[in-house]
Design an enzyme around this catalytic site. Structure first.
Site, PDB file in Angstrom:
ATOM      1  N   PRO A 257       0.778  -1.245   0.000  1.00 27.63           N
ATOM      2  CA  PRO A 257       0.000   0.000   0.000  1.00 27.63           C
ATOM      3  C   PRO A 257       0.807   1.293   0.000  1.00 27.63           C
ATOM      4  CG  PRO A 257       0.094  -0.874   2.210  1.00 27.63           C
ATOM      5  CD  PRO A 257       0.828  -1.861   1.348  1.00 27.63           C
ATOM      6  N   CYS A 375       7.885 -10.282   4.494  1.00 30.90           N
ATOM      7  CA  CYS A 375       7.407 -10.301   5.886  1.00 30.90           C
ATOM      8  C   CYS A 375       7.123 -11.750   6.275  1.00 30.90           C
ATOM      9  CB  CYS A 375       6.186  -9.397   6.085  1.00 30.90           C
ATOM     10  SG  CYS A 375       4.779  -9.766   5.021  1.00 30.90           S
TER      11      CYS A 375
END
Length: 433
Positions: A257, A375
């Site tokens: 994002p 991640c």
């Protein structure tokens, strides 16, 4: 509204677990049906809690119900989980938790099941021994699916229980100061004046601010003025490691994002930065973040693998490659990941990461730097992925990561210095003689 809130929680958890929808998608839609900020926060706390403790809630139900509710009654099964979670893990008075949960059944077309739900919850209230899981399976003890437990055990035999325990904790609220609008010291001063306790744990990363208590970020000083963004400290290391210089041509290859895109620009605004992502809808967040933070980038909706549709032919000095991954490092922040991700997802993700890494490497100038990031905490996506790439690519070499004591790859584990799990590898492209 209290009963309705619990009905919303049950429907939300049902949509995640049974229908495979992301909590990040369905929870905000449910919150929009509520008016007050405390109600929205309570809905989130209940949904996150059910996601974190689902195996234990299911196990308790198995002891109190002859069989689980099925088919069109499944949302009511999740309503029972919502009730049990409140009784066992929240400070809501027992009578309120039970009465409001039973009442919520009516709005879920479960009028005929109110006696059953009341009975189950009363038994939970009377029998604390139901929550003795000392003889239970690891999946129940640790509230994780077996395949994740096995993968973490194999990768981190000394720390696996610590990692699973860290995944059960609530993630702290980290902010990143926008240095183009305000200095970290000035922002901390503003927070202090507003009586908001905070700290700066990383001396080499002063823009990383940890709040001692979670708050509505839109109500913090300077939100509309673009003074800060919400971003976990682990993710904030990306721009620092990429270390883009004024005038560089930079690619953020899987940008949505947009947190890292914006951080790169905040750190070095004199850049040519292309923010690329295949998901046009997620790019809306990138545009919003750039506008609020008063930053500029070339935003492109395209797949990095399809260079004919977006690449203009000029090689990049630096590339940030935060690839699609299992997200096993951010389970504490997104507790539904453990139920949405499957073991069978990993091999296709690893193959896609290889493709993206190979493609991005072709777009990097000789002498340039590529930062590979995930991640994830799974070696197949991280250290093994990089080893495989180096074996295939003779013009690639790993650079030492100074802030990780000179290691050539850096795996941050969940909860380490209160950060999310993250992996970094800094790759240099050799120039040909």
């Amino acid at each position: 509204m209290s009963a309705q809130l619990r009905a919303f929680a049950a429907e939300t958890c049902f949509q995640v677990v049974d229908q495979g929808k992301s909590l990040s998608d369905v929870l905000p839609k449910a919150q929009q049906k509520l008016i007050s900020a405390p109600d929205k926060a309570l809905l989130q706390e209940i949904c996150f809690g059910v996601m974190r403790t689902l195996p234990q809630l299911e196990t308790v139900c198995q002891q109190l119900m002859s069989k689980p509710l099925i088919k069109q009654l499944r949302p009511l099964q999740f309503l029972i989980y919502v009730g049990i979670y409140q009784l066992q893990f929240m400070r809501i008075p027992d009578h309120a938790a039970i009465s409001e949960t039973v009442e919520a059944a009516r709005s879920l077309k479960g009028q005929s099941l109110t006696k059953l739900i009341n009975g189950v919850l009363r038994n939970v209230q009377r029998q604390p021994a139901l929550f003795d899981f000392s003889a239970a399976s690891d999946a129940v003890k640790f509230n994780h699916p077996g395949w994740i437990i096995a993968a973490v055990q194999q990768a981190y035999p000394e720390y696996w229980q610590d990692i699973l325990a860290a995944n059960q904790q609530k993630a702290p609220l980290w902010l990143r100061v926008n240095q183009q609008q305000i200095s970290p010291a000035e922002f901390v001063s503003e927070l202090t004046q507003a009586e908001i306790a905070c700290s700066q744990p990383f001396s080499y990363l002063p823009v990383a601010i940890k709040l001692e208590q979670a708050r509505d970020v839109t109500a913090l000083p300077g939100y509309e003025a673009g003074w800060f963004s919400v971003q976990d400290a682990a993710a904030q290391h990306a721009a620092l490691l990429l270390n883009a210089q004024p005038g560089d041509n930079v690619l953020d290859a899987c940008c949505a994002p947009g947190g890292k895109t914006c951080h790169i620009l905040e750190q070095t605004p004199e850049l040519i930065l292309t923010a690329l992502d295949r998901d046009a809808k997620r790019l809306e967040r990138v545009y919003h973040n750039l506008e609020r933070l008063k930053l500029n980038a070339r935003v492109v909706a395209a797949d990095i693998l399809d260079t004919d549709n977006w690449w203009q032919g000029e090689l990049f000095d630096r590339i940030l490659l935060d690839v699609p991954c299992s997200a096993t490092g951010v389970i504490r922040r997104h507790p539904d990941i453990r139920w949405l991700r499957k073991k069978s997802d990993i091999a296709p993700l690893v193959a896609l990461q290889q493709q993206i890494l190979q493609q991005a490497w072709q777009l990097l100038k000789p002498g340039g730097t590529l930062l590979y990031a995930t991640c994830s905490i799974l070696p197949a996506e991280n250290s093994e992925q990089i080893s495989h790439f180096l074996a295939q690519q003779d013009d690639a070499q790993l650079l030492p990561i100074a802030i990780a004591s000179g290691a050539t790859t850096w795996q941050i584990l969940p909860g380490e210095q209160e950060q999310d799990g993250f992996f970094f590898a800094l790759l240099h492209k050799k120039t040909r003689d």
